[in-house]
Design a protein around this motif. Structure first.
Motif, PDB file in Angstrom:
ATOM      1  N   VAL A 162      18.679  45.012  46.362  1.00 16.75           N
ATOM      2  CA  VAL A 162      19.555  46.129  45.710  1.00 16.75           C
ATOM      3  C   VAL A 162      18.989  47.319  45.613  1.00 16.75           C
ATOM      4  O   VAL A 162      18.258  47.199  44.747  1.00 16.75           O
ATOM      5  N   GLN A 163      20.351  47.663  45.575  1.00 20.93           N
ATOM      6  CA  GLN A 163      20.140  49.210  45.099  1.00 20.93           C
ATOM      7  C   GLN A 163      22.234  49.567  44.425  1.00 20.93           C
ATOM      8  O   GLN A 163      22.772  49.216  45.271  1.00 20.93           O
ATOM      9  N   ILE A 164      20.878  50.864  44.179  1.00 22.81           N
ATOM     10  CA  ILE A 164      21.904  51.082  42.640  1.00 22.81           C
ATOM     11  C   ILE A 164      22.109  52.187  42.681  1.00 22.81           C
ATOM     12  O   ILE A 164      20.867  53.370  42.811  1.00 22.81           O
ATOM     13  N   ILE A 208      30.808  60.486  43.421  1.00 23.73           N
ATOM     14  CA  ILE A 208      29.903  60.517  43.457  1.00 23.73           C
ATOM     15  C   ILE A 208      29.168  60.318  41.509  1.00 23.73           C
ATOM     16  O   ILE A 208      28.759  60.621  41.096  1.00 23.73           O
ATOM     17  N   SER A 209      31.119  59.926  41.390  1.00 21.46           N
ATOM     18  CA  SER A 209      31.063  59.966  39.612  1.00 21.46           C
ATOM     19  C   SER A 209      30.739  58.497  38.898  1.00 21.46           C
ATOM     20  O   SER A 209      30.950  58.256  37.641  1.00 21.46           O
ATOM     21  N   LYS A 210      30.310  58.057  40.254  1.00 20.89           N
ATOM     22  CA  LYS A 210      30.375  55.758  40.022  1.00 20.89           C
ATOM     23  C   LYS A 210      29.477  55.414  39.848  1.00 20.89           C
ATOM     24  O   LYS A 210      28.947  55.929  40.859  1.00 20.89           O
ATOM     25  N   ILE A 211      28.789  54.189  38.852  1.00 21.05           N
ATOM     26  CA  ILE A 211      27.494  53.494  39.982  1.00 21.05           C
ATOM     27  C   ILE A 211      28.292  52.912  40.547  1.00 21.05           C
ATOM     28  O   ILE A 211      29.325  52.521  40.372  1.00 21.05           O
ATOM     29  N   ILE A 212      27.360  52.344  41.987  1.00 21.39           N
ATOM     30  CA  ILE A 212      27.192  51.896  42.969  1.00 21.39           C
ATOM     31  C   ILE A 212      26.426  50.632  43.779  1.00 21.39           C
ATOM     32  O   ILE A 212      25.522  51.632  43.169  1.00 21.39           O
ATOM     33  N   SER A 213      27.015  49.744  43.623  1.00 21.30           N
ATOM     34  CA  SER A 213      24.956  48.992  44.606  1.00 21.30           C
ATOM     35  C   SER A 213      25.780  48.182  45.437  1.00 21.30           C
ATOM     36  O   SER A 213      27.087  48.051  46.297  1.00 21.30           O
ATOM     37  N   LEU A 229      26.821  49.308  48.697  1.00 24.08           N
ATOM     38  CA  LEU A 229      25.683  50.694  49.509  1.00 24.08           C
ATOM     39  C   LEU A 229      24.355  50.075  49.984  1.00 24.08           C
ATOM     40  O   LEU A 229      24.558  49.088  49.638  1.00 24.08           O
ATOM     41  N   SER A 230      24.464  51.143  51.099  1.00 20.00           N
ATOM     42  CA  SER A 230      23.205  50.921  52.104  1.00 20.00           C
ATOM     43  C   SER A 230      22.350  51.687  51.700  1.00 20.00           C
ATOM     44  O   SER A 230      22.937  52.991  53.397  1.00 20.00           O
ATOM     45  N   PHE A 231      21.592  53.104  51.204  1.00 23.22           N
ATOM     46  CA  PHE A 231      21.271  54.111  50.983  1.00 23.22           C
ATOM     47  C   PHE A 231      20.205  53.510  52.327  1.00 23.22           C
ATOM     48  O   PHE A 231      19.506  54.848  52.928  1.00 23.22           O
ATOM     49  N   PHE A 232      19.559  52.348  51.692  1.00 25.52           N
ATOM     50  CA  PHE A 232      18.565  52.422  52.322  1.00 25.52           C
ATOM     51  C   PHE A 232      18.431  51.012  53.362  1.00 25.52           C
ATOM     52  O   PHE A 232      19.762  49.951  52.966  1.00 25.52           O
TER      53      PHE A 232
END
Length: 277
Positions: A71-73, A112-117, A121-124
């Motif tokens: 999981v990435q948050i 950019i103002s909200k928590i997202i997972s 989200l696929s940062f990595f």
């Protein structure tokens, strides 16, 4: 085994945009932890090895699940306190970005103002996250993160925001927001508000409030600074001690004495949490 380590980037480019990494490991099957994160102008990417996440109002619940994917948050700038609950073993790596830091590495549009997972989200990619958690050497983990971030570097640049942030973090002079926008930047306050909201996640007035609070907190936590609240308040441009007390209550729901008594520094950076058990 319980490990909490803060790590500084080694690469000169990454050092400009990432304040620090941290490793949070607890392998007890019955591990349970709750803590409060206080308002901060940074934002973070948190990576968990085998977990599921539930987002409640101002509360993130992270639970271990053996067969779960990583999981990435993304956690944005915090205007309010954020409660975090960890259930079961924890295998976490955090990336703490400097202001506008994460914008240098975003290859997808996010709020950019909200928590997202993940999966939103696929940062990595998951293979890289598992590679990180398969590594026991802290220097190697730091190098892997540095190198992957360099691969994702997009060099976001906005001269207005960079100058505004520099001025708002300065302690030598104080500007009201109209003066900052019109006299120092040559743009309207409305335009500055739009830029802050889009790329930072809040307005410049709120951002300055959080910066002031964190600056005074950092002064107070350093052993070399033994000044009283009145002296410290003036150093970071609160009008007086009562102004700081009011701001502290608004941001943390605590008086300054309660805040510094109940919070605890974790690691060697500015990670300051209140552990509830």
């Amino acid at each position: 085994m319980r490990i909490f380590e803060t790590l500084k980037p080694k690469n000169n480019i990454i050092q400009k945009y990432v304040s620090y990494y941290y490793l949070d490991i607890a392998d007890d099957l019955n591990y349970f932890n709750q803590y409060t994160c206080y308002p901060h102008f940074n934002n973070t990417i948190s990576l968990y090895k085998n977990h599921v996440v539930d987002f409640l109002k101002e509360h993130s619940v992270i639970s271990f699940k053996k067969d779960a994917d990583p999981v990435q948050i993304f956690t944005p700038l915090r205007e309010k306190i954020l409660k975090v609950t960890q259930n079961g073993p924890v295998h976490k790596i955090g990336i703490v970005f400097n202001p506008l830091g994460i914008n240098q590495f975003l290859r997808e549009d996010i709020n950019i103002s909200k928590i997202i997972s993940s999966p939103s989200l696929s940062f990595f990619d998951n293979d890289f996250i598992l590679q990180l958690f398969g590594e026991n050497n802290l220097d190697k983990i730091t190098s892997l993160l540095d190198n992957r971030l360099l691969d994702n570097f997009v060099n976001f640049d906005n001269a207005y925001l960079l100058k505004a942030i520099s001025l708002l973090h300065g302690i030598d002079h104080e500007f009201n927001i109209d003066e900052l926008a019109e006299s120092k930047l040559g743009i309207s306050r409305k335009h500055l508000n739009r830029l802050f909201k889009k790329y930072i996640g809040t307005n410049p007035q709120k951002y300055r409030t959080i910066v002031r609070f964190r600056q005074l907190m950092d002064y107070k936590l350093k052993p070399i600074h033994q000044s009283n609240y009145t002296s410290l308040s003036h150093q970071v441009h609160y009008t007086d001690q009562s102004h700081f007390i009011k701001a502290c209550k608004q941001l943390t729901n605590l008086t300054p004495s309660q805040f510094f008594k109940e919070g605890k520094i974790v690691g060697s950076e500015d990670t300051f949490w209140n552990f509830m058990r």
